[in-house]
Design an enzyme around this catalytic site. Structure first.
Site, PDB file in Angstrom:
ATOM      1  CE  LYS A   1      -4.373  -1.225  -0.117  1.00 35.11           C
ATOM      2  NZ  LYS A   1      -5.826  -1.104  -0.489  1.00 35.11           N
TER       3      LYS A   1
ATOM      4  CG  ASP B   1     -10.032  -2.175   5.845  1.00 32.60           C
ATOM      5  OD1 ASP B   1     -10.927  -2.190   6.559  1.00 32.60           O
ATOM      6  OD2 ASP B   1     -10.201  -2.259   4.542  1.00 32.60           O
TER       7      ASP B   1
END
Ligand SMILES: Cc1ncc(COP(=O)(O)O)c(C=O)c1O
Length: 406
Positions: free
Chosen positions: A87, A131
């Site tokens: 990410k 998340d």
């Protein structure tokens, strides 16, 4: 690990009737989602950041044999920029692009890292709901490039993951509800305070940032194509989806690079948060409600990113939903190493694609519908390592460092 046959999990597969024909171009099938120029700029930027290093592409011949396929490659993102997940490529790149938007496109990442514009950047706040991994990426990018970050976490994000984000200097706000509620809280507070939302999901009128995020992920695919042995064309990619930015970037990059020779994209989701699966069946975006309490925390999303969905609707060969125990099995399988395969540490969401492949290999009907054979050459992306080491030990029974030392 001793010899085993792929177990049967309670998986479901939906083969996409709207898949674009091989000869259709991406620009015709899903215009305005990702493009070559966007990927090229992201690659040029990110590969110049401090500590940039390609992550390894690990062949797993032992596991390929057990699964009855020809080749299996695992792109291991656990070491990406020291953040433990892919990410970093998306969230931090989108932070950079926002700062360049505000300060001028001539401002380089190196200028920002050197603190040349600190007086201005320190007054800029970026924010994200997460998340875990996306928020960490945004917090890391904010610290690297010198602005402030406020990160929203839903009720199921573990304390370990919250602390890992706070360690990058971000302010943490907890929302006592699910992921989609945290996205809305973040957007509301940003509008009130004049902050920039750096989201990996898109909505009406908000597409540029998630597009930057997807373009950032292209670095991983560029590396992978450079690393894969010459002449070895992939037939399948099993790729896990949360909001869909990751699978859309994978599908988009490979479509642009390989055209008609692109592999089949199989989008894998936890059964408790299978919004792409439901959308594929319905033929339009569908929201999945409920607690979304899958242990694959990074994939616990009930709504597709509409931008990503447009691409996946055309590019997804099939959609697969799997139970949580398939992810635990995949984590243990990687940790043990099959035959001479090296042990690998893969986190709960990180092994989603591999778990989908294992589930497909153990189900003759699914295997057939995905056209998986002994000749198939499959890529999975291990999108995270042990981003929560306490949970990792709980699922695998060993500490990540002990797995790697074996
Ligand atoms: C480790 C990991 N893998 C995969 C994904 C899915 O990415 P996307 O939400 O872009 O589909 C996420 C999302 O947070 C993640 O953290």
């Amino acid at each position: 690990m001793s010899e085993w046959n792929p177990p049967r999990f309670n998986a479901s597969c939906f083969v996409n009737p709207r898949l674009s024909p091989a000869e259709t171009s991406l620009a015709a099938a899903a215009p305005g989602v990702v493009d070559e120029e966007g990927f090229a700029r992201a690659v040029a930027e990110i590969t110049r950041w401090p500590d940039y290093r390609p992550t390894p592409l690990v062949p797993l011949p032992g596991l390929a044999k057990t699964l009855g396929i020809g080749r299996l490659y695992y792109k291991d993102e656990s070491g990406r920029f020291g953040l433990g997940a892919f990410k970093a490529l998306g969230g931090a790149y989108a932070v950079l692009r926002h700062l360049q938007n505000v300060l001028g496109d001539e401002v380089t990442a190196a200028d920002l890292v050197a603190g040349k514009y600190r007086a201005r950047t320190s007054g800029i706040t970026v924010t994200a709901a997460t998340d875990g991994n996306h928020g960490k990426a945004v917090a890391w990018g904010a610290r690297l490039f010198g602005c402030r970050a406020v990160i929203y976490l839903h009720q199921d994000v573990s304390e370990g993951r919250a602390q890992a984000i706070a360690a990058y200097g971000a302010e943490i706000r907890r929302i006592a509800d699910n992921y989609d509620a945290s996205v809305r809280a973040c957007a509301t507070d940003a509008a009130e305070n004049g902050w920039q939302v750096i989201s990996d999901t898109s909505w009406d009128g908000y597409q540029d940032v998630p597009r930057h995020v997807m373009h950032g992920y292209g670095v991983m695919l560029k590396e992978m194509l450079d690393q894969i042995p010459r002449g070895e064309e992939l037939t399948h990619v099993f790729i896990q989806a949360g909001v869909g930015g990751l699978p859309a970037a994978v599908a988009g990059y490979l479509w642009l690079e390989l055209d008609a020779l692109r592999p089949k994209i199989v989008v894998v989701e936890p059964e408790k948060a299978a919004c792409h699966y439901a959308s594929a069946e319905a033929g339009h975006p569908v929201t999945v409600t409920g607690k979304l309490d899958t242990l694959m925390a990074g994939l616990a999303c009930g709504e597709v990113s509409p931008l990503a969905w447009r691409l996946l609707d055309a590019a997804g060969f099939a959609f697969l939903k799997i139970p949580d125990d398939a992810a635990i099995f995949a984590m243990k399988t990687l940790a043990a190493g099959q035959s001479d395969d090296p042990p690998i540490v893969g986190g709960e969401a990180g092994v989603g694609g591999l778990a989908g492949l294992i589930a497909a290999a153990g189900d003759a009907e699914i295997k057939d519908s995905l056209l998986l054979t002994g000749q198939s050459r499959v890529l999975v992306i291990g999108s995270e390592g042990a981003t929560d080491p306490v949970l990792y030990r709980q699922w695998v029974g060993r500490k990540p460092e002990d797995v790697l030392a074996a």
